[in-house]
Write an enzyme that holds these catalytic residues in place. Structure first.
Site, PDB file in Angstrom:
ATOM      1  N   MET A 103       0.812  -1.220   0.000  1.00  0.00           N
ATOM      2  CA  MET A 103       0.000   0.000   0.000  1.00  0.00           C
ATOM      3  C   MET A 103       0.849   1.276   0.000  1.00  0.00           C
ATOM      4  SD  MET A 103      -2.869  -1.346  -0.299  1.00  0.00           S
ATOM      5  CE  MET A 103      -4.021  -0.011  -0.038  1.00  0.00           C
ATOM      6  N   HIS A 122      -3.495  -4.755  -9.670  1.00  0.00           N
ATOM      7  CA  HIS A 122      -4.485  -3.754  -9.273  1.00  0.00           C
ATOM      8  C   HIS A 122      -5.881  -4.329  -9.509  1.00  0.00           C
ATOM      9  CE1 HIS A 122      -6.078   0.178  -8.420  1.00  0.00           C
ATOM     10  NE2 HIS A 122      -6.880   0.022  -9.461  1.00  0.00           N
TER      11      HIS A 122
END
Ligand code: GRF
Length: 216
Positions: A103, A122
């Site tokens: 992240m 993603h």
């Protein structure tokens, strides 16, 4: 100009994994390796969150792993922390870096250390819905199809050349959780597939487009 980002090799591809959470994508890569469908070895797993589940998964498979302090940044990897990450990956002999639910944005110095060797997954069909919780973005927007993208990482956010995409339907009774779960099933197919193609030297990049070189 056309670039073949990886020459292909007979020896197992040496993978470094960065993650912040559950690590189910790392698990899918390790499962493919153990099943003999991916000629690779995860040589190092690093988490930027102490006690992230990805570290437990790595330990279970005897993959060298560590939590590395990413301070002082909250959403990027830069400065001394960046140096620590690069050094650990290089020491482990990682040839390709796989971001698996990491992240943070990786910056130029990191990318320069592994040119065309950093991949990201993603949970959306890019270029739609970059950024966080993209399955929720798709649901809120009202798309009928969602999916997953594996791409090379460049200096932008979720913007590098696309290697593999897989789609899933959005159902009328979907919640963010049910849609994410359906996307994750496809993630666990897409990531090993993209790494397999890269490791076999079967990817060629022209501008933004990534082509698959047919098997010899
Ligand atoms: C996945 O949905 C991935 O696409 C996104 O973060 C999530 C990580 O899941 N980048 P996991 O930690 O691999 O289970």
């Amino acid at each position: 100009m056309s670039i073949i980002p990886f020459p292909g090799q007979k020896d197992p591809l040496r993978i470094g994994v960065l993650g912040s959470g559950s690590g189910s994508n790392m698990q899918s890569i390790q499962d493919a390796i153990e099943a003999g469908t991916l000629n690779a070895k995860i040589v190092c797993t690093i988490a930027d969150v102490p006690n992230a589940k990805i570290l437990d998964r790595a330990k279970k498979h005897n993959i060298p792993c560590a939590y590395l302090d990413p301070a002082p940044w909250k959403t990027k990897l830069e400065g001394d922390a960046e140096t620590r990450y690069v050094e650990m990956l290089q020491k482990a002999g990682a040839q390709v870096i796989v971001l698996a639910g990491f992240m943070r944005i990786v910056k130029k110095r990191f990318l320069d250390a592994f040119p065309y060797r950093v991949l990201n997954i993603h949970p959306a069909l890019l270029p739609a819905f970059p950024g966080v919780a993209s399955w929720k973005q798709a649901l809120d927007y009202g798309t009928k199809i969602a999916g997953v993208t594996v791409h090379f990482v460049d200096a932008g956010t979720d913007s590098g050349p696309i290697i593999v995409q897989r789609s899933v339907p959005v159902l009328d009774d979907d919640t963010p959780e049910s849609l994410h779960a359906r996307i994750q099933v496809q993630e666990h197919i897409a990531y090993p597939e993209a790494i397999r193609l890269l490791g076999a030297g079967r990817l060629r990049i022209e501008g933004r487009r990534v082509f698959q070189i047919p098997e010899a």
